[in-house]
Design a protein around this motif. Sequence first.
Motif, PDB file in Angstrom:
ATOM      1  N   ARG A 159       0.840  -1.196   0.000  1.00  0.00           N
ATOM      2  CA  ARG A 159       0.000   0.000   0.000  1.00  0.00           C
ATOM      3  C   ARG A 159       0.881   1.254   0.000  1.00  0.00           C
ATOM      4  NH1 ARG A 159      -5.046   2.192  -1.094  1.00  0.00           N
ATOM      5  NH2 ARG A 159      -5.620   3.731   0.502  1.00  0.00           N
ATOM      6  N   GLU A 160       0.655   2.139  -0.957  1.00  0.00           N
ATOM      7  CA  GLU A 160       1.449   3.364  -1.050  1.00  0.00           C
ATOM      8  C   GLU A 160       0.611   4.591  -0.706  1.00  0.00           C
ATOM      9  OE1 GLU A 160       3.545   3.822  -4.706  1.00  0.00           O
ATOM     10  OE2 GLU A 160       4.748   1.996  -4.413  1.00  0.00           O
ATOM     11  N   GLN A 161       1.206   5.456   0.078  1.00  0.00           N
ATOM     12  CA  GLN A 161       0.650   6.768   0.395  1.00  0.00           C
ATOM     13  C   GLN A 161       1.821   7.749   0.453  1.00  0.00           C
ATOM     14  OE1 GLN A 161      -3.096   7.579   1.313  1.00  0.00           O
ATOM     15  NE2 GLN A 161      -2.743   6.014  -0.271  1.00  0.00           N
ATOM     16  N   PHE A 162       1.570   8.968   0.042  1.00  0.00           N
ATOM     17  CA  PHE A 162       2.626   9.997   0.040  1.00  0.00           C
ATOM     18  C   PHE A 162       3.858   9.541  -0.738  1.00  0.00           C
ATOM     19  CE2 PHE A 162       0.181  10.385   4.005  1.00  0.00           C
ATOM     20  CZ  PHE A 162      -0.368  11.655   3.829  1.00  0.00           C
ATOM     21  N   GLY A 163       3.594   8.738  -1.776  1.00  0.00           N
ATOM     22  CA  GLY A 163       4.669   8.369  -2.681  1.00  0.00           C
ATOM     23  C   GLY A 163       5.535   7.209  -2.272  1.00  0.00           C
ATOM     24  N   ARG A 164       5.173   6.481  -1.233  1.00  0.00           N
ATOM     25  CA  ARG A 164       5.982   5.325  -0.835  1.00  0.00           C
ATOM     26  C   ARG A 164       5.136   4.347  -0.026  1.00  0.00           C
ATOM     27  NH1 ARG A 164       9.653   6.752   4.339  1.00  0.00           N
ATOM     28  NH2 ARG A 164       8.525   8.553   5.178  1.00  0.00           N
ATOM     29  N   PRO A 165       5.581   3.093   0.113  1.00  0.00           N
ATOM     30  CA  PRO A 165       4.817   2.112   0.892  1.00  0.00           C
ATOM     31  C   PRO A 165       4.634   2.571   2.337  1.00  0.00           C
ATOM     32  CG  PRO A 165       6.512   1.012  -0.401  1.00  0.00           C
ATOM     33  CD  PRO A 165       6.788   2.485  -0.501  1.00  0.00           C
ATOM     34  N   ILE A 166       3.453   2.336   2.893  1.00  0.00           N
ATOM     35  CA  ILE A 166       3.199   2.779   4.262  1.00  0.00           C
ATOM     36  C   ILE A 166       4.059   2.026   5.264  1.00  0.00           C
ATOM     37  CG2 ILE A 166       0.851   3.510   3.705  1.00  0.00           C
ATOM     38  CD1 ILE A 166      -0.148   0.979   5.178  1.00  0.00           C
ATOM     39  N   GLY A 167       4.599   0.868   4.867  1.00  0.00           N
ATOM     40  CA  GLY A 167       5.502   0.144   5.758  1.00  0.00           C
ATOM     41  C   GLY A 167       6.775   0.900   6.058  1.00  0.00           C
ATOM     42  N   GLY A 168       7.048   1.960   5.306  1.00  0.00           N
ATOM     43  CA  GLY A 168       8.235   2.773   5.560  1.00  0.00           C
ATOM     44  C   GLY A 168       8.005   3.896   6.538  1.00  0.00           C
ATOM     45  N   PHE A 169       6.798   3.989   7.109  1.00  0.00           N
ATOM     46  CA  PHE A 169       6.517   5.036   8.095  1.00  0.00           C
ATOM     47  C   PHE A 169       6.684   4.481   9.513  1.00  0.00           C
ATOM     48  CE2 PHE A 169       4.114   6.489   4.348  1.00  0.00           C
ATOM     49  CZ  PHE A 169       4.627   7.780   4.228  1.00  0.00           C
ATOM     50  N   GLN A 170       7.171   5.330  10.385  1.00  0.00           N
ATOM     51  CA  GLN A 170       7.502   4.890  11.744  1.00  0.00           C
ATOM     52  C   GLN A 170       6.289   4.336  12.497  1.00  0.00           C
ATOM     53  OE1 GLN A 170       9.399   8.226  13.646  1.00  0.00           O
ATOM     54  NE2 GLN A 170      11.341   7.934  12.571  1.00  0.00           N
ATOM     55  N   LEU A 171       5.142   5.024  12.391  1.00  0.00           N
ATOM     56  CA  LEU A 171       3.984   4.595  13.172  1.00  0.00           C
ATOM     57  C   LEU A 171       3.462   3.241  12.699  1.00  0.00           C
ATOM     58  CD1 LEU A 171       2.048   7.961  13.610  1.00  0.00           C
ATOM     59  CD2 LEU A 171       3.503   6.778  15.263  1.00  0.00           C
ATOM     60  N   VAL A 172       3.557   2.971  11.412  1.00  0.00           N
ATOM     61  CA  VAL A 172       3.131   1.665  10.907  1.00  0.00           C
ATOM     62  C   VAL A 172       4.098   0.589  11.376  1.00  0.00           C
ATOM     63  CG1 VAL A 172       2.769   0.281   8.832  1.00  0.00           C
ATOM     64  CG2 VAL A 172       1.916   2.627   8.928  1.00  0.00           C
ATOM     65  N   GLN A 173       5.386   0.864  11.325  1.00  0.00           N
ATOM     66  CA  GLN A 173       6.362  -0.115  11.817  1.00  0.00           C
ATOM     67  C   GLN A 173       6.170  -0.383  13.305  1.00  0.00           C
ATOM     68  OE1 GLN A 173      10.412   0.742  10.729  1.00  0.00           O
ATOM     69  NE2 GLN A 173      10.005   0.547   8.523  1.00  0.00           N
ATOM     70  N   ASP A 174       5.792   0.655  14.049  1.00  0.00           N
ATOM     71  CA  ASP A 174       5.542   0.474  15.476  1.00  0.00           C
ATOM     72  C   ASP A 174       4.404  -0.525  15.696  1.00  0.00           C
ATOM     73  OD1 ASP A 174       5.735   1.252  18.367  1.00  0.00           O
ATOM     74  OD2 ASP A 174       3.712   1.997  17.979  1.00  0.00           O
ATOM     75  N   LEU A 175       3.324  -0.397  14.921  1.00  0.00           N
ATOM     76  CA  LEU A 175       2.205  -1.322  15.052  1.00  0.00           C
ATOM     77  C   LEU A 175       2.610  -2.741  14.652  1.00  0.00           C
ATOM     78  CD1 LEU A 175      -0.728   0.860  13.625  1.00  0.00           C
ATOM     79  CD2 LEU A 175      -0.272   0.303  16.022  1.00  0.00           C
ATOM     80  N   LEU A 176       3.368  -2.862  13.576  1.00  0.00           N
ATOM     81  CA  LEU A 176       3.819  -4.184  13.142  1.00  0.00           C
ATOM     82  C   LEU A 176       4.683  -4.856  14.193  1.00  0.00           C
ATOM     83  CD1 LEU A 176       4.706  -3.457   9.401  1.00  0.00           C
ATOM     84  CD2 LEU A 176       2.857  -4.935  10.219  1.00  0.00           C
ATOM     85  N   VAL A 177       5.568  -4.106  14.804  1.00  0.00           N
ATOM     86  CA  VAL A 177       6.463  -4.682  15.813  1.00  0.00           C
ATOM     87  C   VAL A 177       5.687  -5.075  17.059  1.00  0.00           C
ATOM     88  CG1 VAL A 177       8.420  -4.196  17.330  1.00  0.00           C
ATOM     89  CG2 VAL A 177       8.513  -3.527  14.927  1.00  0.00           C
ATOM     90  N   LYS A 178       4.699  -4.280  17.435  1.00  0.00           N
ATOM     91  CA  LYS A 178       3.885  -4.653  18.595  1.00  0.00           C
ATOM     92  C   LYS A 178       3.083  -5.928  18.305  1.00  0.00           C
ATOM     93  CE  LYS A 178       1.906  -0.565  19.326  1.00  0.00           C
ATOM     94  NZ  LYS A 178       1.158   0.542  19.999  1.00  0.00           N
ATOM     95  N   MET A 179       2.556  -6.038  17.088  1.00  0.00           N
ATOM     96  CA  MET A 179       1.856  -7.271  16.716  1.00  0.00           C
ATOM     97  C   MET A 179       2.802  -8.466  16.760  1.00  0.00           C
ATOM     98  SD  MET A 179      -0.459  -6.033  13.443  1.00  0.00           S
ATOM     99  CE  MET A 179      -1.314  -7.610  13.270  1.00  0.00           C
ATOM    100  N   LEU A 180       3.992  -8.299  16.201  1.00  0.00           N
ATOM    101  CA  LEU A 180       4.973  -9.384  16.182  1.00  0.00           C
ATOM    102  C   LEU A 180       5.406  -9.755  17.596  1.00  0.00           C
ATOM    103  CD1 LEU A 180       6.757 -11.288  14.549  1.00  0.00           C
ATOM    104  CD2 LEU A 180       8.452  -9.451  14.384  1.00  0.00           C
ATOM    105  N   GLY A 181       5.565  -8.761  18.455  1.00  0.00           N
ATOM    106  CA  GLY A 181       5.943  -9.039  19.843  1.00  0.00           C
ATOM    107  C   GLY A 181       4.878  -9.837  20.567  1.00  0.00           C
ATOM    108  N   ASN A 182       3.609  -9.462  20.382  1.00  0.00           N
ATOM    109  CA  ASN A 182       2.521 -10.221  20.998  1.00  0.00           C
ATOM    110  C   ASN A 182       2.495 -11.666  20.506  1.00  0.00           C
ATOM    111  OD1 ASN A 182       1.530  -8.169  22.597  1.00  0.00           O
ATOM    112  ND2 ASN A 182      -0.227  -7.695  21.317  1.00  0.00           N
TER     113      ASN A 182
END
Length: 408
Positions: A290-313
Amino acid sequence: MSGVPGLPTPTGPYLDGGLLPADFYAFEELLSDREREKIASIRDFLRTQVAPIVDGYWAKAEFPFQLVEGFAKLGLVDWADPDSSESRPSNLLAGFVAMELAHADASLATFFGVHTGLAMGTILSCGSDEQKRRWLPAMSRFEKIGAFGLTEPHGGSDVAGGLQTTARRDGDGWILDGAKRWIGNATFADLIVIWARDVETKHVLGFVVEKDTPGFTATKIENKMALRIVQNADIVLDGCRVPEANRLQNANSFKDTAEILRRTRSGVAWQAVGIMFGAYEIALQYAKEREQFGRPIGGFQLVQDLLVKMLGNATASCGMVTRLAQLQDAGVYQDEQSSLAKAYCTVRMRESVGWGREILAGNGIVLDYNIGRFVADAEAIYSYEGTREIQTLIVGRAVTGGLSAFVK
């Protein structure tokens, strides 16, 4: 995006060795090579047979009966046939099976758990040798499907003391009267384990009621928001006559019932891990595409924070149930350890699916993107086979040296 993301497949971003992306600490490598081959066969079945159709059946709240033959071919419960040479799988492998099924769909994991863990498990533990030989071979081949009738319309957490379904001895049989609710598989099951209280001794007894028995009625519960593929039923027993041969010969008190639940409770924790794995991988795939603001949203800090919290759980929960399975295999685990796993993992699951839906934003509420199904189904897993509150009281009693906070 390049299309709608579906369930992760073996052609996706797997880690070295073919492990799931969510298996960040490679827990699956604790299995033997043969056990990993079994998991791989399940994964292939889910990828090719389940993933393409599951959303449609979930939306219609119908059960995909054509998959039953596939479950049978996997040979997951061949060992339960008294004449089989197969050995019973380790608790660790059984846990990974439950996790893998829930990783694809929680409803099918529930169907499997009810049939094999609750219905077949009760017959294995409480049936006579003759009863095991009569019912288990066909059940192990999925030729006969089982259900488990304990919960009642007015008895959930207090079912031990509040069981109202009665059993009255009548000549060479028994008359069952009462009602059950939320009984998975019951609309189409061939064999339904029914727990009832003997009106004379007040003991809780177990019976196998065969479908089409006069006085037995199962009505599908409609309008569910979770586990929509599971065919839950309201059961009415109105003068339902069951022969003595169908009374489970080794089910003589609620302690026998509780032993079945104790064994299956850890399976629900494994299902919670599977849901976390599935939700994380859907969110991860989406974030990369998924791209927003010209790049994949996975490159944004807040999205990575959510992914890492999911992975940690997911990782913490998988570590807990893996160790629990090892204790079970060693024969040294305690009831409260299963309760802690069920309580902890389902809370973490509820958090995680919410974060996954947050990553998908508005697309997260559209069934085509899968995550919405995980969010809805998590609500059922959170509550069934003992609520978080009840599990907490079981663990609390254990850690305080027997100080019970249960209402008397």
